[in-house]
Design a protein around this motif. Sequence first.
Motif, PDB file in Angstrom:
ATOM      1  N   ALA A 142      20.731 -22.179  64.405  1.00 37.04           N
ATOM      2  CA  ALA A 142      21.499 -23.173  63.772  1.00 37.04           C
ATOM      3  C   ALA A 142      22.834 -22.324  63.228  1.00 37.04           C
ATOM      4  O   ALA A 142      22.741 -21.365  63.250  1.00 37.04           O
ATOM      5  N   GLU A 143      23.693 -23.301  63.093  1.00 41.61           N
ATOM      6  CA  GLU A 143      25.142 -22.674  62.569  1.00 41.61           C
ATOM      7  C   GLU A 143      24.691 -22.055  61.131  1.00 41.61           C
ATOM      8  O   GLU A 143      24.195 -22.567  60.212  1.00 41.61           O
ATOM      9  N   PRO A 144      25.397 -20.868  61.095  1.00 42.68           N
ATOM     10  CA  PRO A 144      25.279 -20.074  59.613  1.00 42.68           C
ATOM     11  C   PRO A 144      25.951 -21.141  58.599  1.00 42.68           C
ATOM     12  O   PRO A 144      26.676 -22.101  58.900  1.00 42.68           O
ATOM     13  N   GLN A 145      25.367 -20.710  57.413  1.00 42.26           N
ATOM     14  CA  GLN A 145      25.735 -21.648  56.390  1.00 42.26           C
ATOM     15  C   GLN A 145      26.362 -20.554  55.064  1.00 42.26           C
ATOM     16  O   GLN A 145      25.813 -19.502  55.120  1.00 42.26           O
ATOM     17  N   ALA A 146      27.605 -21.037  54.794  1.00 39.31           N
ATOM     18  CA  ALA A 146      28.133 -20.104  53.419  1.00 39.31           C
ATOM     19  C   ALA A 146      27.778 -20.658  52.262  1.00 39.31           C
ATOM     20  O   ALA A 146      27.743 -21.728  51.882  1.00 39.31           O
ATOM     21  N   PHE A 147      27.289 -19.659  51.134  1.00 42.00           N
ATOM     22  CA  PHE A 147      27.031 -19.993  49.947  1.00 42.00           C
ATOM     23  C   PHE A 147      27.740 -18.954  48.875  1.00 42.00           C
ATOM     24  O   PHE A 147      28.211 -18.093  49.323  1.00 42.00           O
ATOM     25  N   LEU A 148      27.813 -19.254  47.710  1.00 39.32           N
ATOM     26  CA  LEU A 148      28.514 -18.697  46.525  1.00 39.32           C
ATOM     27  C   LEU A 148      30.059 -18.233  46.793  1.00 39.32           C
ATOM     28  O   LEU A 148      30.176 -17.528  46.334  1.00 39.32           O
ATOM     29  N   GLU A 149      30.558 -19.230  47.709  1.00 34.99           N
ATOM     30  CA  GLU A 149      32.092 -18.891  48.323  1.00 34.99           C
ATOM     31  C   GLU A 149      32.822 -19.042  47.014  1.00 34.99           C
ATOM     32  O   GLU A 149      33.016 -19.904  46.046  1.00 34.99           O
ATOM     33  N   GLU A 150      33.407 -17.657  46.731  1.00 30.86           N
ATOM     34  CA  GLU A 150      34.544 -17.407  45.642  1.00 30.86           C
ATOM     35  C   GLU A 150      33.901 -17.352  44.130  1.00 30.86           C
ATOM     36  O   GLU A 150      34.656 -17.561  43.267  1.00 30.86           O
ATOM     37  N   GLU A 151      32.794 -17.688  44.253  1.00 35.93           N
ATOM     38  CA  GLU A 151      32.008 -17.712  42.709  1.00 35.93           C
ATOM     39  C   GLU A 151      31.944 -16.361  42.178  1.00 35.93           C
ATOM     40  O   GLU A 151      31.964 -16.439  40.961  1.00 35.93           O
ATOM     41  N   TYR A 152      31.336 -15.312  42.824  1.00 44.38           N
ATOM     42  CA  TYR A 152      31.364 -14.155  42.294  1.00 44.38           C
ATOM     43  C   TYR A 152      32.201 -12.998  42.678  1.00 44.38           C
ATOM     44  O   TYR A 152      31.750 -11.648  42.620  1.00 44.38           O
ATOM     45  N   GLY A 153      32.885 -13.219  43.743  1.00 41.10           N
ATOM     46  CA  GLY A 153      33.877 -12.367  44.171  1.00 41.10           C
ATOM     47  C   GLY A 153      33.294 -11.633  45.260  1.00 41.10           C
ATOM     48  O   GLY A 153      32.553 -12.375  46.037  1.00 41.10           O
ATOM     49  N   ARG A 154      33.579 -10.068  45.606  1.00 40.29           N
ATOM     50  CA  ARG A 154      33.154  -9.586  46.663  1.00 40.29           C
ATOM     51  C   ARG A 154      31.666  -9.097  46.727  1.00 40.29           C
ATOM     52  O   ARG A 154      31.086  -8.870  45.597  1.00 40.29           O
ATOM     53  N   LEU A 155      30.926  -9.614  47.699  1.00 38.47           N
ATOM     54  CA  LEU A 155      29.404  -9.187  47.536  1.00 38.47           C
ATOM     55  C   LEU A 155      29.041  -8.116  48.461  1.00 38.47           C
ATOM     56  O   LEU A 155      29.347  -8.016  49.701  1.00 38.47           O
ATOM     57  N   ARG A 156      28.470  -7.199  47.906  1.00 39.05           N
ATOM     58  CA  ARG A 156      28.242  -5.662  48.675  1.00 39.05           C
ATOM     59  C   ARG A 156      26.821  -5.783  49.235  1.00 39.05           C
ATOM     60  O   ARG A 156      26.760  -5.350  50.479  1.00 39.05           O
ATOM     61  N   THR A 157      25.787  -5.970  48.257  1.00 40.65           N
ATOM     62  CA  THR A 157      24.409  -5.716  48.830  1.00 40.65           C
ATOM     63  C   THR A 157      23.369  -6.783  48.684  1.00 40.65           C
ATOM     64  O   THR A 157      23.530  -7.401  47.738  1.00 40.65           O
ATOM     65  N   VAL A 158      22.605  -6.991  49.435  1.00 40.72           N
ATOM     66  CA  VAL A 158      21.565  -8.005  49.251  1.00 40.72           C
ATOM     67  C   VAL A 158      20.271  -7.560  49.760  1.00 40.72           C
ATOM     68  O   VAL A 158      20.030  -6.717  50.964  1.00 40.72           O
ATOM     69  N   VAL A 159      19.108  -7.607  48.935  1.00 43.38           N
ATOM     70  CA  VAL A 159      17.838  -6.904  49.235  1.00 43.38           C
ATOM     71  C   VAL A 159      16.805  -8.043  48.805  1.00 43.38           C
ATOM     72  O   VAL A 159      16.825  -8.592  47.795  1.00 43.38           O
ATOM     73  N   PRO A 160      15.601  -7.918  49.695  1.00 40.59           N
ATOM     74  CA  PRO A 160      14.568  -8.832  49.322  1.00 40.59           C
ATOM     75  C   PRO A 160      13.937  -8.543  47.867  1.00 40.59           C
ATOM     76  O   PRO A 160      13.787  -7.401  47.604  1.00 40.59           O
ATOM     77  N   ALA A 161      13.535  -9.455  47.278  1.00 41.06           N
ATOM     78  CA  ALA A 161      12.848  -9.413  45.926  1.00 41.06           C
ATOM     79  C   ALA A 161      11.722  -9.822  45.792  1.00 41.06           C
ATOM     80  O   ALA A 161      10.952 -10.003  44.829  1.00 41.06           O
ATOM     81  N   GLY A 162      11.128 -10.353  47.186  1.00 43.81           N
ATOM     82  CA  GLY A 162       9.597 -10.869  47.535  1.00 43.81           C
ATOM     83  C   GLY A 162       9.705 -12.360  47.562  1.00 43.81           C
ATOM     84  O   GLY A 162      10.470 -13.191  46.652  1.00 43.81           O
ATOM     85  N   GLY A 163       9.154 -13.087  48.513  1.00 42.79           N
ATOM     86  CA  GLY A 163       8.928 -14.411  48.751  1.00 42.79           C
ATOM     87  C   GLY A 163      10.448 -14.849  48.944  1.00 42.79           C
ATOM     88  O   GLY A 163      11.064 -14.419  49.942  1.00 42.79           O
ATOM     89  N   ASP A 164      10.729 -15.739  48.076  1.00 47.20           N
ATOM     90  CA  ASP A 164      11.945 -16.486  48.525  1.00 47.20           C
ATOM     91  C   ASP A 164      13.041 -16.009  47.539  1.00 47.20           C
ATOM     92  O   ASP A 164      13.980 -16.782  47.168  1.00 47.20           O
ATOM     93  N   ARG A 165      12.875 -14.789  46.826  1.00 48.71           N
ATOM     94  CA  ARG A 165      13.901 -14.336  46.112  1.00 48.71           C
ATOM     95  C   ARG A 165      14.823 -13.309  46.589  1.00 48.71           C
ATOM     96  O   ARG A 165      14.221 -12.296  47.572  1.00 48.71           O
TER      97      ARG A 165
END
Length: 383
Positions: free
Chosen positions: A333-356
């Motif tokens: 499906a089409e990608p969705q954008a979240f947290l736009e402009e809320e926390y500034g630049r986003l560098r790293t995203v890592v699984p934290a287990g399950g839905d986290r």
Amino acid sequence: MPTVLAAAALLLTAGCSSDGGGSSGTDGSASPSRSAPGSSAPAGQAAEETPPAEGSVKVVRTVAEGLDSPWGLAPLPGGGLLVSSRDDGTIVRVDEKTGKKTELGEVPGVSAAGEGGLLGIALSPEYASDHMVYAYFTSASDNRIVRMLYDEKKPSGEQLGAPDTVFRGIPKGFIHNGGRIEFGPDKMLYVGTGESGDTGLSQDKDSVGGKILRLTPEGEPAPGNPFGDSPVYSYGHRNVQGLAWDAKQRLFASEFGQDTWDELNAIKPGDNYGWPEAEGTSGDSGFHNPVDQWTTAEASPSGIAYAEGSVWMAGLRGKRLWRIPLNGTAASAEPQAFLEEEYGRLRTVVPAGGDRLWLVTSNTDGRGSPKDGDDRILELRVS
């Protein structure tokens, strides 16, 4: 493979989306159209379970604040998050319950400049027994990978052992240093590199610049690599800073474009991803087209993670988190954008287990606009 800093600086200011210096048009605004190549599942994958077309993101809490130029993050199996500082060359341990920070130590030999410095970190696949932490960093002469013993019983600042260099000679530059390292499901070390501003390196299979590499934990070319006794796993990349595997052990990578398209790619060993001949989707059958693509203003992606049937992609210049739902190696499906402009630049995203997920901001890297508390680690709940 010399790097000319003046030329690199010119590239940085004249159309380099890596970390947000690029443009997507004469006024730097996002293009109104964004294609979604391969939005239908490849043959043989139609029966694969797909996530809902629309998802959600909730910021559960702020885990830690006051981080300086954070880049890599590695969760420890017994609790705690290791975070690298690009500019300080240090690794700190964050207590994910209290936010307390403890410095492990400074990695010797880091030469931070431009986009270079202490970048990705990863834990040994045998961490439970060997307590080894791997780090990718820019030295005075190259980008390289070292491993260090982590002894948490020693005093703060003295917990890292002497670095053992496992791989050296990755081209360095003021820009495009790659830097993401991850151990795959096969316990091999995967490395995202950049072409350091020298675009010719990406198509040169004898160079390790502009590639995804696959190494043994000792730094040797991994058995089964596509080009014989070579560390190269895929080529034709511009600047790879995101690596993640889905539930069926398929590898995905994020890629900085120049002026037009950033990419999410499904990685097939031996394939050519097109740079510099192709940026984004190409009509040339010799190049592997991306799963999806974004204007550089919308993304400039760094880290990615897989959770809940989707790839989650952190945007630097885009200042948002993208959700790309998958059916096999295609966007469902089409990608969705979240947290736009809320926390500034986003560098790293890592699984934290399950839905986290753990999400690391990047506003103190010289290109952001830091606010009180930056930089920070957030805990997200996603669907």
